[in-house]
Scaffold this motif. Sequence first.
Motif, PDB file in Angstrom:
ATOM      1  N   GLN A  18      44.121  34.518  41.607  1.00 44.93           N
ATOM      2  CA  GLN A  18      42.907  35.224  42.025  1.00 44.93           C
ATOM      3  C   GLN A  18      42.361  34.590  43.295  1.00 44.93           C
ATOM      4  O   GLN A  18      42.393  33.370  43.458  1.00 44.93           O
ATOM      5  CB  GLN A  18      41.847  35.164  40.927  1.00 44.93           C
ATOM      6  N   THR A  59      38.925  34.493  45.808  1.00 47.30           N
ATOM      7  CA  THR A  59      37.526  34.844  46.016  1.00 47.30           C
ATOM      8  C   THR A  59      37.019  34.117  47.254  1.00 47.30           C
ATOM      9  O   THR A  59      37.484  33.020  47.578  1.00 47.30           O
ATOM     10  CB  THR A  59      36.644  34.457  44.804  1.00 47.30           C
ATOM     11  N   GLN A  60      36.080  34.743  47.947  1.00 40.24           N
ATOM     12  CA  GLN A  60      35.496  34.129  49.137  1.00 40.24           C
ATOM     13  C   GLN A  60      34.158  33.527  48.751  1.00 40.24           C
ATOM     14  O   GLN A  60      33.270  34.201  48.239  1.00 40.24           O
ATOM     15  CB  GLN A  60      35.323  35.163  50.238  1.00 40.24           C
ATOM     16  N   LEU A  61      34.017  32.223  49.008  1.00 35.46           N
ATOM     17  CA  LEU A  61      32.783  31.502  48.724  1.00 35.46           C
ATOM     18  C   LEU A  61      32.230  30.951  50.030  1.00 35.46           C
ATOM     19  O   LEU A  61      32.595  29.868  50.461  1.00 35.46           O
ATOM     20  CB  LEU A  61      33.040  30.347  47.747  1.00 35.46           C
ATOM     21  N   ILE A  87      42.434  39.663  52.500  1.00 35.04           N
ATOM     22  CA  ILE A  87      40.998  39.420  52.497  1.00 35.04           C
ATOM     23  C   ILE A  87      40.442  39.767  53.877  1.00 35.04           C
ATOM     24  O   ILE A  87      41.136  39.646  54.878  1.00 35.04           O
ATOM     25  CB  ILE A  87      40.662  37.960  52.104  1.00 35.04           C
ATOM     26  N   SER A  90      42.524  30.630  42.534  1.00 33.25           N
ATOM     27  CA  SER A  90      42.522  30.229  41.128  1.00 33.25           C
ATOM     28  C   SER A  90      43.848  30.641  40.504  1.00 33.25           C
ATOM     29  O   SER A  90      44.154  31.832  40.408  1.00 33.25           O
ATOM     30  CB  SER A  90      41.372  30.902  40.380  1.00 33.25           C
ATOM     31  N   GLN A 130      42.561  25.127  40.748  1.00 25.20           N
ATOM     32  CA  GLN A 130      41.909  25.824  41.853  1.00 25.20           C
ATOM     33  C   GLN A 130      42.063  25.016  43.133  1.00 25.20           C
ATOM     34  O   GLN A 130      42.243  23.803  43.090  1.00 25.20           O
ATOM     35  CB  GLN A 130      40.422  26.048  41.565  1.00 25.20           C
ATOM     36  N   GLN A 140      38.616  30.526  47.673  1.00 27.45           N
ATOM     37  CA  GLN A 140      38.961  29.829  46.446  1.00 27.45           C
ATOM     38  C   GLN A 140      40.146  30.533  45.801  1.00 27.45           C
ATOM     39  O   GLN A 140      40.090  31.727  45.506  1.00 27.45           O
ATOM     40  CB  GLN A 140      37.792  29.808  45.476  1.00 27.45           C
TER      41      GLN A 140
END
Length: 149
Positions: free
Chosen positions: A66, A68-70, A146, A77, A114, A75
Amino acid sequence: MKIKFNWGTGIAIAIVLMVSGMLYLVSIATSQDYYLVEDDYYQKSINYQQKIDKIKNVNLLEEKVQLTQLGSNLQLSFPALFKHDLLEGTIQVYSPVSERNDLNIPLQLDSTLQQLVEVSRLPKGRYKIKLDWTADEKPFFQELEIMLE
């Protein structure tokens, strides 16, 4: 002194305009940055069956990696099924626009499987995240997209 405008003058003006236009287009064409998307595309095309096998291994997984944009970080995972495996590999942040925006990072997961990838220096745009890893000598390859804003 007046210049007479006749067929000969018109043809001469048309030829001068055409030649100057062609010279302008040639100068634009020679100043363009032309580069291959990948320098070693021939070797990669030979090894493409290996990549297909790696993608098949990812498709057999119940859970995928997975993304994700933080903020200014990405990130990644990894699924819990890799918890007891030795994971080695690379993360490539690939920009289809310019090779200068590419990043190659070794895979270094923490205890929660992660990894954070800092992308604050990259310009805004669309990127492909290419994950190439092995888990207990079984190869995997996954591509994620992304949009950095």
